[in-house]
Design a protein around this motif. Structure first.
Motif: not given
Length: 561
Positions: A385-394, A472-487
């Motif tokens: 749940y926390y992986h999908d509904m929560h963000v802890i990223q730098d 609705e929020f897809d945490g995994s997809e949001a992180v994938r988009k973030m990683e793509k943006w960072l690259i």
């Protein structure tokens, strides 16, 4: 991305039992986690006091004996039968959110639990020699009364030297000194074959010295480090600067607070951080060390933010938005650990009423809950749940792109507050896993110097807006988009966090040449798990581990290059 788009309006999400469990999790936190946390903190404190009661000579003798035990243990390993080497530390003890599922695979444990002593504080050389499990609270308690400090002191008390070196560590002084690992003068490492080596910038192990940061303990076992000390004063003179406007204006206000456009180094503060509270408001804080005599001058305000009943620091800083710019003096050690009690602002989710005066006065002394206990009291469903509904990223991005990063977070995640902390990213003699943009020294953008490009940490920690609204929020997809943006923007993602990167993308974000060179040269392959595989999301089986190690000669980063 100059125009700020409105965040997506998402359909409502159907609640499950997990939502209700998370909503009322404060019951478990108050009656189970907080009392046990307070007890553990007290026992750890007693252990620290016991350690401090020993002479440096006795501590070093015990250290040498423990190193011999580690070497002996490593030499007992049968490479053909035993799994890969792994520390005996339990998976849930780690402070970070990164998966430690690799420990579910068969592995060969080496116990480093005794390595928690400060071995020496050398005032002449301005060096502290410490073991890897020494935490920030412990070392600041020992050094600050001497008017000394590590050059970079990460905010949370529980963060350890080993974790900050092998992973990622930053603080408000990083715009002067770089990341935590940049302040280390020497590493003492036990290699795969049981050899103890001391790696410095200019000795025969200089390649290992530059490869250790961000390696997640996959090149050898860190048993001690020599870290730079700096002189400090008793107080931090902190100025709270409110900034209003769009996100690009907030970003410019943040840059101007510590990186003068005229290059005048006398205007650069000792400490800086920013907090963006919403798309139009933020508070930037700049600090300079001050003596006790200055702080106690008539008319100056002293704020002991470390007292248990005090308002949480991020909420206190937010008052600058209403009353305007102001200055106060905070005891230095209390300032270093200003975010500990409320875990930045995560405490508001853990205990929704934890910031209320009645709670702070009655039970605030029990704060904070130990992150390890919070993790230990959640099952698989809660964890997912926390992986999908929560963000802890730098997000580590070039300073000149911080406005774009803020806009991206607003549009894709809508998380507030956002933490901003700048850091130098040095151009090392050998290219490390993280490195500045090519040619930055010729561009000389705001904050850059000849030897380092100024980066900033965009800290995104909280439940996203859609989750708070029940959408609705897809945490995994949001992180994938973030990683793509960072690259795409030459940014980096610290690997303490949940990562969705596949191996090819991982080595597009990071440079693996030096790391792979040292893996082979120091025989870490076949003994320690690779850094990507250690960070990989999901469970690891013994078969997966073996197959990954056998394929190391055809690394994904080489294909990506």
């Amino acid at each position: 991305m100059a125009d700020l788009k409105a965040p997506l309006v998402r359909p409502k999400r159907k609640k499950t039992w997990v939502d209700y469990f998370v909503k009322f999790r404060w019951i478990i936190v108050i009656f189970v986690v907080l009392p046990i946390s307070a007890t553990l903190y007290f026992l750890i404190y007693l252990g620290d006091m016991y350690s401090e009661s020993k002479s440096y000579e006795q501590r070093r003798k015990e250290h040498d004996e423990n190193v011999l035990k580690v070497i002996k243990r490593l030499k007992q390993r049968n490479a053909a039968k035993d799994g890969l080497v792994c520390t005996a530390r339990k998976p849930w003890i780690a402070v970070g959110m990164r998966n430690v599922d690799y420990k579910r695979a068969r592995h060969f444990e080496v116990d480093l639990g005794e390595f928690r002593n400060i071995l020496e504080i050398n005032k002449e050389k301005m060096i502290a020699r410490v073991e890897p499990l020494v935490n920030m609270g412990q070392i600041s308690r020992a050094t600050v009364p001497m008017n000394l400090s590590l050059a970079v002191v990460a905010e949370l008390d529980d963060l350890t030297v080993g974790g900050l070196i092998n992973g990622y560590g930053i603080e408000g002084s990083s715009h002067l000194y770089g990341l935590f690992a940049d302040t280390v003068e020497a590493y003492e490492i036990v290699l795969a074959g049981g050899e103890l080596v001391r790696a410095t910038r200019d000795n025969e192990y200089s390649d290992l010295f530059y490869a250790i940061p961000w390696s997640q303990g996959t090149l050898g076992l860190l048993v001690a480090a020599e870290i730079r000390l700096i002189p400090v004063k008793e107080y931090m003179r902190l100025t709270y600067i409110p900034v209003k406007g769009d996100l690009q204006a907030l970003a410019q206000g943040y840059m101007d607070s510590f990186a003068p456009k005229d290059g005048d180094e006398s205007k650069i503060p000792d400490f800086v951080e920013g907090m963006v509270y919403n798309p139009t408001e933020g508070v930037m804080m700049v600090g300079t060390y001050a003596s006790k005599a200055e702080a106690k001058k008539k008319g100056n305000k002293i704020n002991n933010v470390g007292w248990w009943f005090k308002p949480w620091f991020y909420q206190h800083a937010q008052t600058a938005l209403k009353k305007g710019q102001f200055v106060e003096y905070i005891p230095t050690r209390e300032y270093y650990h200003r975010h500990t009690r409320c875990l930045y602002w995560e405490g508001k989710l853990i205990l929704p009423f934890g910031d209320q005066f009645w709670f702070r006065f009655l039970l605030g002394w029990l704060m904070p809950p130990k992150v390890s206990l919070l993790k230990a009291t959640q099952g698989e469903a809660i964890r997912n749940y926390y992986h999908d509904m929560h963000v802890i990223q730098d997000m580590l991005v070039p300073l000149y792109k911080v406005g774009d990063a803020l806009e991206w977070v607003h549009n894709e995640m809508e998380v507030y507050p956002i933490w901003l902390c700048p850091h130098k990213l040095y151009k090392a003699p050998i290219k490390q896993q993280i490195y500045p943009e090519p040619g930055f020294e010729y561009e000389k953008r705001q904050g850059d110097t000849d030897d380092a490009q100024m980066y900033t940490d965009v800290g995104v920690y909280y439940a996203p807006g859609p989750v708070l609204r029940g959408e609705e929020f897809d945490g995994s997809e949001a992180v994938r988009k973030m990683e793509k943006w960072l690259i795409e923007n030459h940014g980096f993602q610290p690997q303490y966090a949940v990562s969705e990167l596949d191996e090819k993308s991982f080595w597009r974000m990071f440079d693996g040449d030096l790391y792979e060179h040292c893996r082979k040269k120091y025989r870490a392959v076949g003994t320690f798990m690779s850094v990507y595989y250690k960070s990989k999301k999901g469970r690891k089986t013994e078969k997966e581990v073996r197959e990954a190690e056998q394929a190391h000669l055809e690394t994904a980063y080489a294909e990506a290059d």
